[in-house]
Design a protein around this motif. Sequence first.
Motif, PDB file in Angstrom:
ATOM      1  N   GLY A 192     -67.534   2.592 -66.873  1.00  0.00           N
ATOM      2  CA  GLY A 192     -68.918   2.511 -66.454  1.00  0.00           C
ATOM      3  C   GLY A 192     -69.530   3.893 -66.324  1.00  0.00           C
ATOM      4  N   ALA A 193     -70.828   3.932 -66.108  1.00  0.00           N
ATOM      5  CA  ALA A 193     -71.486   5.207 -65.828  1.00  0.00           C
ATOM      6  C   ALA A 193     -70.846   5.801 -64.577  1.00  0.00           C
ATOM      7  N   PRO A 194     -70.418   7.062 -64.622  1.00  0.00           N
ATOM      8  CA  PRO A 194     -69.714   7.630 -63.472  1.00  0.00           C
ATOM      9  C   PRO A 194     -70.577   7.774 -62.226  1.00  0.00           C
ATOM     10  N   SER A 195     -71.886   7.818 -62.372  1.00  0.00           N
ATOM     11  CA  SER A 195     -72.800   7.664 -61.232  1.00  0.00           C
ATOM     12  C   SER A 195     -73.625   6.416 -61.517  1.00  0.00           C
ATOM     13  N   PRO A 196     -73.185   5.257 -61.043  1.00  0.00           N
ATOM     14  CA  PRO A 196     -73.744   3.997 -61.537  1.00  0.00           C
ATOM     15  C   PRO A 196     -75.075   3.584 -60.919  1.00  0.00           C
ATOM     16  N   ARG A 197     -75.405   4.100 -59.732  1.00  0.00           N
ATOM     17  CA  ARG A 197     -76.638   3.660 -59.066  1.00  0.00           C
ATOM     18  C   ARG A 197     -77.404   4.858 -58.497  1.00  0.00           C
TER      19      ARG A 197
ATOM     20  N   THR B  99     -75.267   3.149 -68.941  1.00  0.00           N
ATOM     21  CA  THR B  99     -74.055   2.457 -69.368  1.00  0.00           C
ATOM     22  C   THR B  99     -72.945   3.494 -69.490  1.00  0.00           C
ATOM     23  N   GLY B 100     -71.755   3.040 -69.858  1.00  0.00           N
ATOM     24  CA  GLY B 100     -70.605   3.933 -69.855  1.00  0.00           C
ATOM     25  C   GLY B 100     -70.030   4.201 -71.230  1.00  0.00           C
ATOM     26  N   HIS B 101     -68.979   4.982 -71.228  1.00  0.00           N
ATOM     27  CA  HIS B 101     -68.237   5.360 -72.427  1.00  0.00           C
ATOM     28  C   HIS B 101     -67.672   4.129 -73.129  1.00  0.00           C
ATOM     29  N   GLY B 102     -67.897   4.061 -74.441  1.00  0.00           N
ATOM     30  CA  GLY B 102     -67.345   2.970 -75.233  1.00  0.00           C
ATOM     31  C   GLY B 102     -68.105   1.676 -75.177  1.00  0.00           C
ATOM     32  N   ARG B 103     -69.178   1.631 -74.398  1.00  0.00           N
ATOM     33  CA  ARG B 103     -69.933   0.382 -74.258  1.00  0.00           C
ATOM     34  C   ARG B 103     -70.934   0.245 -75.399  1.00  0.00           C
ATOM     35  N   PRO B 104     -70.981  -0.911 -76.071  1.00  0.00           N
ATOM     36  CA  PRO B 104     -71.922  -1.090 -77.176  1.00  0.00           C
ATOM     37  C   PRO B 104     -73.363  -1.137 -76.684  1.00  0.00           C
TER      38      PRO B 104
END
Length: 288
Positions: free
Chosen positions: A71-76, A113-118
Motif C-alpha cells: 500500500g501507499a506507505p503514508s496511506p491517509r 495507491t502502492g507499489h505493484g498495484r494496477p
Amino acid sequence: MRVANINGRLALKAGDGFLDVAIASEGAFDPDPHEAYARWDELLAWSEQVPALPTALTAKARVDRDGAVWGAPSPRPAQVFAIGLNYRDHIAESKLAEPAEPAVFTKFPTSLTGHGRPVALPDGLVDWEAELVVVIGRRCHRASRETAWSHVAGLTVGQDLSERRLQLTGPAPQFSLGKSYPGFAPLGPEVVSPDEFTDPDDLELGCRLEAGEILQCGRTSKMVFDVPELITRLSAVCPLLPGDLIFTGTPAGVGGARTPQRFLSPGDVLVTWVEHVGSLRTPLTASH
C-alpha cells in the motif's frame, strides 16, 4: 530506517526482508502505517534496537512477501501537496517562464495507491511524471530552511499520473482533478529516513517502461525550489502534519511535451525510481 505498508500493516526493513512492527515491538506500535508518523522519533529510536531483539521474536515478526499487497506507505495523509514546474528542463520543454513562487496544487488522497498495484486508465491522455515525494514526520508551521529537513520522516518514490485533457480544460485549468483519478498517485515501496543519504538534495530520479525504454532521467539538485525551500514556503501558509506528502515536481521527458505527443496505454508497465530509495512498479490496465 526504511518502512513500508505491506498487507495494510507497518513493516520495517531488516536485512534482506521486513519485520511486522506491531509484532516485533510486542504491541508497542500500532500496525496501522499511518500512525507511525505521529510517533516517528519513537519509531526511529526503537528501530536501532531491532538487531538486539530475540531471534524467536524476529522470526515470528518476519513478513512473508509472497503475494503481498503493497500500500501507499503514508496511506491517509491529511494534506497532499504537489509542485508544478519545479525543474528547469521541464519548464523549458513546457515553454513556460520559471515561476517566482512554487506552483502548488493537490492530488486528492483517494488517488493514492502502492507499489505493484494496477491503475486503470480513464478515457483521455494519461501522462507520466516521475517524482521525489517527501513524507512529513514532525509537525511544522513557519519552518526555516535551516530546520526544514528536521521535519521530514523520509523520502519515497512517486508518480504524478496526469490525464492531460481534463487537467488543461479552461478557462481555469483543472490540475488537481486531472491528476486525481483512482491510482493516479502511486507511492512507495518504502519511506527512507534522511539519515540514509549522503546528500538528500541530490538524487537521480526517473521512469522507464518495464520493457526497457527510459522516459525520464534527472537529478533533484536541478529543482528550482529544493526540499527545504518547499517546506519553508508551504509551512509559511499551512501547518504541515505527520504523514503529509509533498510531490516535489518532475524533470523533462513527459509525453505531453514531446513531438509527436505520447501517452500511456493499457498493457504498459511504468517503473519509477529514485536513487537510494527504490523502484515503484505501476501496471496500467484498461478502464472497465
